[in-house]
Design a protein around this motif. Structure first.
Motif, PDB file in Angstrom:
ATOM      1  N   LEU A 623     121.115  45.567 124.435  1.00 32.26           N
ATOM      2  CA  LEU A 623     121.450  46.583 123.429  1.00 32.26           C
ATOM      3  C   LEU A 623     121.784  45.900 122.105  1.00 32.26           C
ATOM      4  O   LEU A 623     121.951  44.685 122.058  1.00 32.26           O
ATOM      5  CB  LEU A 623     122.648  47.401 123.921  1.00 32.26           C
ATOM      6  CG  LEU A 623     122.334  48.404 125.032  1.00 32.26           C
ATOM      7  CD1 LEU A 623     123.610  48.954 125.652  1.00 32.26           C
ATOM      8  CD2 LEU A 623     121.469  49.551 124.499  1.00 32.26           C
ATOM      9  N   PRO A 624     121.893  46.668 121.002  1.00 28.14           N
ATOM     10  CA  PRO A 624     122.206  46.049 119.713  1.00 28.14           C
ATOM     11  C   PRO A 624     123.580  45.377 119.744  1.00 28.14           C
ATOM     12  O   PRO A 624     124.442  45.849 120.490  1.00 28.14           O
ATOM     13  CB  PRO A 624     122.244  47.229 118.728  1.00 28.14           C
ATOM     14  CG  PRO A 624     121.773  48.411 119.452  1.00 28.14           C
ATOM     15  CD  PRO A 624     121.801  48.118 120.909  1.00 28.14           C
ATOM     16  N   ARG A 627     119.420  43.398 120.720  1.00 25.49           N
ATOM     17  CA  ARG A 627     118.083  43.969 120.750  1.00 25.49           C
ATOM     18  C   ARG A 627     118.108  45.246 119.908  1.00 25.49           C
ATOM     19  O   ARG A 627     119.052  46.031 120.028  1.00 25.49           O
ATOM     20  CB  ARG A 627     117.738  44.311 122.201  1.00 25.49           C
ATOM     21  CG  ARG A 627     116.285  44.399 122.482  1.00 25.49           C
ATOM     22  CD  ARG A 627     116.048  44.190 123.987  1.00 25.49           C
ATOM     23  NE  ARG A 627     114.635  44.295 124.276  1.00 25.49           N
ATOM     24  CZ  ARG A 627     114.069  45.364 124.806  1.00 25.49           C
ATOM     25  NH1 ARG A 627     114.796  46.411 125.119  1.00 25.49           N
ATOM     26  NH2 ARG A 627     112.766  45.382 125.030  1.00 25.49           N
ATOM     27  N   LEU A 629     117.665  48.938 118.283  1.00 23.15           N
ATOM     28  CA  LEU A 629     117.665  50.283 118.865  1.00 23.15           C
ATOM     29  C   LEU A 629     117.391  51.298 117.767  1.00 23.15           C
ATOM     30  O   LEU A 629     117.862  51.146 116.641  1.00 23.15           O
ATOM     31  CB  LEU A 629     119.042  50.571 119.490  1.00 23.15           C
ATOM     32  CG  LEU A 629     119.311  51.997 119.992  1.00 23.15           C
ATOM     33  CD1 LEU A 629     118.476  52.302 121.230  1.00 23.15           C
ATOM     34  CD2 LEU A 629     120.797  52.194 120.310  1.00 23.15           C
ATOM     35  N   TRP A 680     116.148  57.260 123.244  1.00 19.53           N
ATOM     36  CA  TRP A 680     116.536  55.898 122.878  1.00 19.53           C
ATOM     37  C   TRP A 680     115.274  55.054 122.860  1.00 19.53           C
ATOM     38  O   TRP A 680     114.544  55.002 123.853  1.00 19.53           O
ATOM     39  CB  TRP A 680     117.537  55.329 123.898  1.00 19.53           C
ATOM     40  CG  TRP A 680     118.906  55.916 123.784  1.00 19.53           C
ATOM     41  CD1 TRP A 680     119.209  57.240 123.586  1.00 19.53           C
ATOM     42  CD2 TRP A 680     120.144  55.212 123.859  1.00 19.53           C
ATOM     43  NE1 TRP A 680     120.577  57.397 123.526  1.00 19.53           N
ATOM     44  CE2 TRP A 680     121.179  56.164 123.701  1.00 19.53           C
ATOM     45  CE3 TRP A 680     120.496  53.885 124.045  1.00 19.53           C
ATOM     46  CZ2 TRP A 680     122.534  55.831 123.720  1.00 19.53           C
ATOM     47  CZ3 TRP A 680     121.844  53.534 124.071  1.00 19.53           C
ATOM     48  CH2 TRP A 680     122.845  54.499 123.906  1.00 19.53           C
ATOM     49  N   GLN A 682     113.345  51.371 122.134  1.00 19.73           N
ATOM     50  CA  GLN A 682     113.503  49.925 121.997  1.00 19.73           C
ATOM     51  C   GLN A 682     112.151  49.244 122.153  1.00 19.73           C
ATOM     52  O   GLN A 682     111.184  49.855 122.602  1.00 19.73           O
ATOM     53  CB  GLN A 682     114.470  49.396 123.065  1.00 19.73           C
ATOM     54  CG  GLN A 682     115.893  49.889 122.848  1.00 19.73           C
ATOM     55  CD  GLN A 682     116.902  49.037 123.574  1.00 19.73           C
ATOM     56  OE1 GLN A 682     117.044  49.119 124.783  1.00 19.73           O
ATOM     57  NE2 GLN A 682     117.602  48.194 122.824  1.00 19.73           N
ATOM     58  N   ARG A 686     111.889  43.615 116.663  1.00 22.12           N
ATOM     59  CA  ARG A 686     112.024  44.655 115.648  1.00 22.12           C
ATOM     60  C   ARG A 686     110.667  45.043 115.091  1.00 22.12           C
ATOM     61  O   ARG A 686     110.372  46.220 114.882  1.00 22.12           O
ATOM     62  CB  ARG A 686     112.942  44.178 114.529  1.00 22.12           C
ATOM     63  CG  ARG A 686     113.293  45.257 113.562  1.00 22.12           C
ATOM     64  CD  ARG A 686     114.364  44.826 112.610  1.00 22.12           C
ATOM     65  NE  ARG A 686     115.699  44.908 113.157  1.00 22.12           N
ATOM     66  CZ  ARG A 686     116.367  46.050 113.329  1.00 22.12           C
ATOM     67  NH1 ARG A 686     115.806  47.198 113.037  1.00 22.12           N
ATOM     68  NH2 ARG A 686     117.593  46.049 113.802  1.00 22.12           N
ATOM     69  N   LEU A 689     108.953  47.369 117.421  1.00 20.45           N
ATOM     70  CA  LEU A 689     109.568  48.695 117.389  1.00 20.45           C
ATOM     71  C   LEU A 689     109.146  49.447 116.124  1.00 20.45           C
ATOM     72  O   LEU A 689     108.770  50.617 116.164  1.00 20.45           O
ATOM     73  CB  LEU A 689     111.092  48.561 117.450  1.00 20.45           C
ATOM     74  CG  LEU A 689     111.901  49.855 117.434  1.00 20.45           C
ATOM     75  CD1 LEU A 689     111.543  50.745 118.617  1.00 20.45           C
ATOM     76  CD2 LEU A 689     113.402  49.560 117.442  1.00 20.45           C
TER      77      LEU A 689
END
Ligand code: ADP
Ligand code: ZN
Ligand code: ZN
Length: 721
Positions: A623-624, A627, A629, A680, A682, A686, A689
């Motif tokens: 998770l941020p 990683r 989101l 959500w 991911q 980045r 995404l």
């Protein structure tokens, strides 16, 4: 045929092309305002590119011709336009709304870019001669003439018909005003002598060149002092600087302090200013005047010409992220703009965000510390008060109540943090258990006793307070839980001699209320200050010896991904209010979960250790900030429509390579009458995404299900509620 791509303020993720008459091709460039037909109305668009020639192919009629061109040079220069395009891409938000966010209302409505371009009315000799005689025939014209006899005025402020009549008769004429007086040169105040540690930290802040420094220092360690030193040099060199702050209403002393240091070269920019004051500020920045802008979120879009430095104070503060519509982070946009100007950035905080600490640990940002308080304050001891099994009065344990009495008796000042405003977060029936709920939200109404109303803090709905239970008719309705009003009421009986003041958004509505209260706290007139997170924001009250934190337990069990980091920041910041003066302070944190591991770690090892383990936990959960989101948020009036839309959108996103979890219902499923849910999103990087979202958004916009919902992308969400 020539076409030009423009941004029009509307919720569609696309550019709008207009046909450019041959004669205008040479005059148009990117960043100019033009009038255009849009649907059945006319609106003002901003050009995004230069005109381009396209093969006619008989499609000429598909494009409508543009109207008047309002600027003769780009209103948005290359850098600002590029930053706006970056933001539209990064946040996946319609470019028209992004561009609109960057312009003061008056400019969006077609006001001239420079004050000097706006014609003013000046009285003529002929006009002076008739002032008295004209009054009988045309009193309105006479009034305008009398006004002009006192001095010129902008034509836009004069009554239209009378101005026209006077001009036609030669009683007044139209001309540009005398040039604005140049502001007085800064008269720098005498700076204080820096401590050794401050001197070392200052040396760590680059003079020039892009780079981001996280300046981690407790409140009172001198961060602002260091920003102002560097900024004074920037301005002396003819440059501009931006100091972003979370909430200007709470930091008026910052403006005063900057003015003491920099003289006239300081302007504020925030939402409490009038449209015309905002326009004036915009124009001064646009004119390239050497100055410092102290501003809130939207100041990040000002048209800087020679930006030499950006400082973000309290960089962890959630208010830098816009929470609806165009959900940008002013802190992150500030970094993007500084990079374009090759200017250094300072992100200051006592409790840096997990993102900034992450960036510092990977070496993208550098970290500079200020550990000691500037004025050798003794600091504070922190104790946990176990509230389990205790008899609470006004929400306070006997320990906390006694501590309040002791500190006030000793001539100290106390600050009590309560996480809810109003009297009580719920009103319940003692006989049948009925509770007052909002009709439009899945939420309890908050009882505001002083106003005699029930208020929903989520949608703003109001109701009268029922006299008896609507379900069983019982007259025994009881307050459940404690808001600031109720704690204040209790304090008045606990400390009948003391002066008690409340600081929350209800009590601070009047302009200047906070200033007055601050002075009263500083002078010692107020002994106890009760309030919400408003009290956590960087105030320096040297007389405070006791800080009481009434409860943070809710945050430990919240469904919001970010609740625990906010709790830790808040506790650290509020606790930092104690012991700022000559006397040692005491912090009491009251809780029903004294052994909660997160709370223990924060209290035993401090914010940094806490943040490090939280980051490790997030990395393990992918998770941020480890990683990236993004959320795809949707809300709809019909119960199933948001879910149906998100299911269809998830299909599109997965086909583009994003991981899509959901739809998950928002923790508060219904708010303001609309059902809410989110996906959500991911991906491994980045870039991956962003790419998936960019491609998917176009398709998602075209989904039939999209017509039944309001939806938007939230990149790097500040909350997951
Ligand atoms: P921060 O921004 O970290 O909260 P400030 O720069 O506002 O810290 O400093 C806190 C207070 O201490 C201010 O009143 C400031 O004028 C004062 N101060 C800071 N550095 C010094 C110094 N070296 N000598 C004396 N006073 C200082
Ligand atoms: Zn009842
Ligand atoms: Zn509501």
């Amino acid at each position: 045929m020539w076409l030009i791509a423009t941004a029009v303020k509307c919720p569609l993720r696309r550019r709008f092309d207009y046909q450019v008459p041959e004669a205008l091709v040479a005059t148009l460039s990117p960043g100019m305002r033009i009038r255009v037909p849009f649907g059945r109305r006319e609106t003002i668009a901003v050009t995004l590119d230069a005109p381009r020639r396209v093969d006619d192919g008989g499609t000429a009629r598909a494009y409508r011709p543009l109207g008047e061109v309002l600027d003769d040079a780009p209103l948005l220069d290359t850098e600002l336009l590029a930053s706006l395009k970056w933001a539209a891409d990064y946040y996946h938000h319609p470019i028209g709304e992004v561009v609109a966010a960057a312009l003061p209302t008056a400019l969006r409505q077609g006001e001239a870019r420079n004050a000097a371009e706006q014609p003013w009315l000046h009285i003529t000799a002929a006009g002076r001669a008739v002032i008295d005689t004209i009054a009988r025939r045309a009193p309105a014209q006479a009034r305008l003439l009398a006004r002009l006899a006192e001095g010129a005025m902008p034509r836009s402020e004069a009554p239209r018909e009378q101005a026209k009549a006077l001009l036609e008769r030669g009683y007044c004429e139209q001309a540009l005003p005398a040039p604005l007086a140049t502001p007085p040169p800064p008269e720098p105040g005498a700076p204080v002598a820096l401590t050794a540690e401050q001197t070392a930290a200052l040396a760590g802040l680059p003079w020039a060149g892009f780079g981001v420094t996280v300046l981690q220092g407790v409140t009172g360690s001198g961060k602002t002092e260091l920003y102002l030193r560097r900024i004074a040099d920037d301005i002396a060199a003819g440059g501009q600087a931006l100091l972003l702050v979370p909430e200007i209403g709470l930091t008026p002393q910052l403006l005063e302090r900057a003015r003491e240091r920099l003289g006239g070269a300081v302007i504020g920019y925030h939402s409490a200013m009038t449209d015309s004051a905002r326009l004036d500020a915009w124009r001064r920045v646009d004119a390239g005047e050497p100055l410092l802008v102290v501003g809130t979120r939207s100041a990040v879009w000002l048209p800087f010409r020679r930006l030499m430095r950006v400082c973000v104070d309290e960089e962890h503060d959630v208010s830098f992220k816009q929470q609806d519509g165009f959900r940008y982070s002013a802190r992150d946009v500030a970094v993007v703009r500084a990079r374009a100007f090759d200017a250094p950035v300072v992100l200051g905080s006592a409790t840096p965000s997990l993102e900034s600490l992450h960036n510092a640990s990977t070496g993208r940002y550098q970290l500079v510390r200020l550990d000691v308080r500037a004025r050798e304050a003794p600091g504070a001891r922190l104790h946990v008060v176990d509230a389990r099994g205790q008899r609470l009065r006004g929400g306070l344990t006997p320990d906390l109540s006694r501590a309040l009495q002791r500190h006030v008796a000793d001539g100290g000042q106390a600050l009590l943090f309560v996480n809810r405003r109003g009297y009580a977060p719920a009103l319940l029936c003692h006989d049948c258990g009925w509770g007052a709920s909002c009709r439009a939200c899945d939420a309890r109404m908050t009882w505001h006793k002083r106003r005699g109303r029930l208020l929903c803090h989520h949608c703003g709905a109001q109701q009268a307070v029922p006299e008896s239970c609507p379900a069983c008719g019982s007259a025994t309705l009881r307050a459940a839980g404690h808001g600031t009003e109720r704690v204040e009421e209790h304090l008045r009986t606990l400390l009948p001699e003391a002066r008690i003041a409340r600081a929350d958004s209800d009590a601070m509505q009047r302009a200047g209320a906070w200033d007055t209260l601050r002075d009263e706290v500083l002078s010692g007139a107020v002994q106890v200050l009760v309030g919400t997170q408003m009290l956590a924001k960087g105030h320096d009250f040297p007389g405070i010896t006791l800080v009481g934190i009434v409860s943070v337990d809710q945050a430990l069990f919240s469904a919001d991904l970010r609740a625990t980091e906010r709790m830790a920041q808040l506790v650290t910041q509020v606790a930092g209010r104690a012991g700022r003066g000559a006397r040692a302070g005491e912090v009491l944190l009251q809780t029903h979960v004294p052994d909660h591991p997160l709370l223990r770690e924060l209290l035993d090892d401090g914010y940094e250790a806490f943040a490090a383990s939280l980051r490790a936990e997030r990395a393990a959960a992918a998770l941020p900030p480890a990683r990236p989101l993004a959320l795809l948020r949707a809300e709809s009036a019909a119960e199933r429509a948001a879910d149906a839309f998100l299911e269809a959108a998830a299909g599109v996103l997965r086909a583009r390579g994003a991981e899509a979890l959901g739809p998950v219902p928002a923790p508060m499923m219904r708010r303001a009458g609309r059902y809410r849910a989110q996906l959500w999103l991911q991906a491994d990087s980045r870039a991956a995404l962003q790419q998936a979202l960019a491609q998917a958004c176009v398709e998602i916009e075209a989904l039939p299900a999209a017509r039944r919902v309001r939806w938007g992308v939230d990149v790097d969400p500040a909350d997951t509620l």
